[in-house]
Design a protein around this motif. Structure first.
Motif, PDB file in Angstrom:
ATOM      1  N   GLN A   1      -1.889 -15.272  75.881  1.00 42.27           N
ATOM      2  CA  GLN A   1      -0.540 -15.360  74.982  1.00 42.27           C
ATOM      3  C   GLN A   1       0.027 -15.561  75.897  1.00 42.27           C
ATOM      4  N   LEU A   2       0.983 -15.525  77.366  1.00 43.01           N
ATOM      5  CA  LEU A   2       1.599 -16.790  77.592  1.00 43.01           C
ATOM      6  C   LEU A   2       1.911 -18.508  77.196  1.00 43.01           C
ATOM      7  N   HIS A   3       0.064 -18.971  76.937  1.00 44.63           N
ATOM      8  CA  HIS A   3       0.891 -20.401  76.604  1.00 44.63           C
ATOM      9  C   HIS A   3       0.961 -20.273  75.084  1.00 44.63           C
ATOM     10  N   ARG A   4      -0.125 -18.872  74.291  1.00 43.08           N
ATOM     11  CA  ARG A   4       0.813 -18.817  72.777  1.00 43.08           C
ATOM     12  C   ARG A   4       1.973 -19.052  72.493  1.00 43.08           C
ATOM     13  N   ARG A   5       2.754 -18.262  74.002  1.00 42.43           N
ATOM     14  CA  ARG A   5       3.870 -18.205  73.630  1.00 42.43           C
ATOM     15  C   ARG A   5       4.549 -19.553  73.743  1.00 42.43           C
ATOM     16  N   ARG A   6       4.746 -19.948  74.869  1.00 43.18           N
ATOM     17  CA  ARG A   6       5.441 -21.673  75.201  1.00 43.18           C
ATOM     18  C   ARG A   6       4.865 -22.296  74.237  1.00 43.18           C
ATOM     19  N   ARG A   7       4.065 -22.599  73.145  1.00 41.54           N
ATOM     20  CA  ARG A   7       3.645 -22.671  72.197  1.00 41.54           C
ATOM     21  C   ARG A   7       4.798 -23.078  71.208  1.00 41.54           C
ATOM     22  N   GLU A   8       4.916 -21.388  71.248  1.00 41.96           N
ATOM     23  CA  GLU A   8       5.663 -21.316  69.715  1.00 41.96           C
ATOM     24  C   GLU A   8       6.929 -21.595  70.090  1.00 41.96           C
ATOM     25  N   GLY A   9       7.377 -21.091  70.938  1.00 40.80           N
ATOM     26  CA  GLY A   9       8.726 -22.248  71.434  1.00 40.80           C
ATOM     27  C   GLY A   9       8.912 -23.289  71.462  1.00 40.80           C
TER      28      GLY A   9
ATOM     29  N   LYS B   1       9.312 -24.210  67.610  1.00 43.90           N
ATOM     30  CA  LYS B   1      10.871 -24.166  67.700  1.00 43.90           C
ATOM     31  C   LYS B   1      11.956 -24.883  67.736  1.00 43.90           C
ATOM     32  N   ALA B   2      11.684 -25.274  69.974  1.00 45.36           N
ATOM     33  CA  ALA B   2      12.799 -25.865  69.935  1.00 45.36           C
ATOM     34  C   ALA B   2      13.204 -27.557  69.139  1.00 45.36           C
ATOM     35  N   ARG B   3      11.606 -27.653  68.807  1.00 44.43           N
ATOM     36  CA  ARG B   3      11.702 -29.115  67.725  1.00 44.43           C
ATOM     37  C   ARG B   3      12.410 -29.177  66.865  1.00 44.43           C
ATOM     38  N   ILE B   4      12.490 -27.805  66.407  1.00 43.75           N
ATOM     39  CA  ILE B   4      12.869 -27.455  64.943  1.00 43.75           C
ATOM     40  C   ILE B   4      13.538 -27.640  65.171  1.00 43.75           C
ATOM     41  N   LYS B   5      14.787 -26.742  65.881  1.00 39.48           N
ATOM     42  CA  LYS B   5      16.092 -26.332  66.369  1.00 39.48           C
ATOM     43  C   LYS B   5      16.811 -28.190  66.629  1.00 39.48           C
ATOM     44  N   ASN B   6      16.663 -28.942  67.691  1.00 46.44           N
ATOM     45  CA  ASN B   6      16.340 -29.910  67.974  1.00 46.44           C
ATOM     46  C   ASN B   6      16.654 -30.928  66.808  1.00 46.44           C
ATOM     47  N   ALA B   7      15.686 -30.694  65.559  1.00 47.77           N
ATOM     48  CA  ALA B   7      15.378 -31.766  64.698  1.00 47.77           C
ATOM     49  C   ALA B   7      16.519 -31.480  63.616  1.00 47.77           C
ATOM     50  N   LYS B   8      17.339 -30.761  63.506  1.00 46.45           N
ATOM     51  CA  LYS B   8      18.324 -29.638  62.735  1.00 46.45           C
ATOM     52  C   LYS B   8      19.813 -30.606  63.451  1.00 46.45           C
ATOM     53  N   TRP B   9      19.996 -30.208  64.848  1.00 50.76           N
ATOM     54  CA  TRP B   9      20.907 -30.277  65.651  1.00 50.76           C
ATOM     55  C   TRP B   9      21.105 -32.342  65.238  1.00 50.76           C
ATOM     56  N   ASN B  10      19.942 -32.747  65.531  1.00 50.13           N
ATOM     57  CA  ASN B  10      19.602 -34.504  65.342  1.00 50.13           C
ATOM     58  C   ASN B  10      20.641 -35.431  63.523  1.00 50.13           C
ATOM     59  N   GLU B  11      20.065 -34.352  63.185  1.00 50.43           N
ATOM     60  CA  GLU B  11      20.193 -34.763  61.449  1.00 50.43           C
ATOM     61  C   GLU B  11      22.002 -34.413  61.668  1.00 50.43           C
ATOM     62  N   TYR B  12      22.487 -33.094  62.427  1.00 54.91           N
ATOM     63  CA  TYR B  12      23.390 -32.656  61.841  1.00 54.91           C
ATOM     64  C   TYR B  12      24.398 -34.081  62.078  1.00 54.91           C
ATOM     65  N   TYR B  13      24.262 -34.559  63.815  1.00 57.17           N
ATOM     66  CA  TYR B  13      24.722 -34.724  64.394  1.00 57.17           C
ATOM     67  C   TYR B  13      24.851 -36.087  63.722  1.00 57.17           C
ATOM     68  N   ASN B  14      23.382 -37.019  63.767  1.00 58.23           N
ATOM     69  CA  ASN B  14      24.065 -38.297  62.697  1.00 58.23           C
ATOM     70  C   ASN B  14      24.601 -38.413  61.358  1.00 58.23           C
TER      71      ASN B  14
END
Length: 131
Positions: free
Chosen positions: A93-101, A104-117
């Protein structure tokens, strides 16, 4: 050759000051003098699951059942398989939650990079127009 001050002499005779032990009632009167204990507090029921993950409840229940059934033999490893199952479930469960987190971080970073670029491209285009 200076003489020690009277306060140092008293400290040497009596030893360091000791801290009084606090009971539960004293802690309420000292720490929460104005507030006091929470009148709405209710302790959780005794049979309530207190594990990390709800998905591991069945393993936790089996482990507790083993402990109740094997009072003495649990000390020599009678409940080890159940404990291993609980630990493995918690780890999964810990590994599953880490993967999900991480996802989510990858998606958030992609949106942020898109906005910044996009913002950076606008700034560069404005600078080139002004020149």
């Amino acid at each position: 050759n200076t003489l020690p001050t009277p306060s140092l002499l008293l400290l040497a005779e009596k030893g360091p000051p000791t801290r009084p032990s606090r009971t539960l009632e004293m802690s309420y009167s000292i720490i929460d003098r104005d507030v006091g204990p929470d009148p709405n507090y209710k302790p959780p029921p005794k049979g309530m699951y207190r594990g990390k993950y709800e998905e591991c409840y069945s393993f936790y229940e089996a482990y507790n059942k083993c402990h109740k059934e094997h009072k003495v033999s649990r000390l020599i490893g009678a409940c080890s398989p159940q404990k291993s199952a609980v630990d493995k479930c918690n780890q999964d469960q810990l590994h599953r939650r880490r993967r999900e987190g991480a996802e989510k971080a990858r998606i958030k970073n992609a949106k942020w990079n898109e906005y910044y670029n996009a913002k950076r491209k606008k700034e560069i285009s404005i600078e080139t127009k002004n020149e």
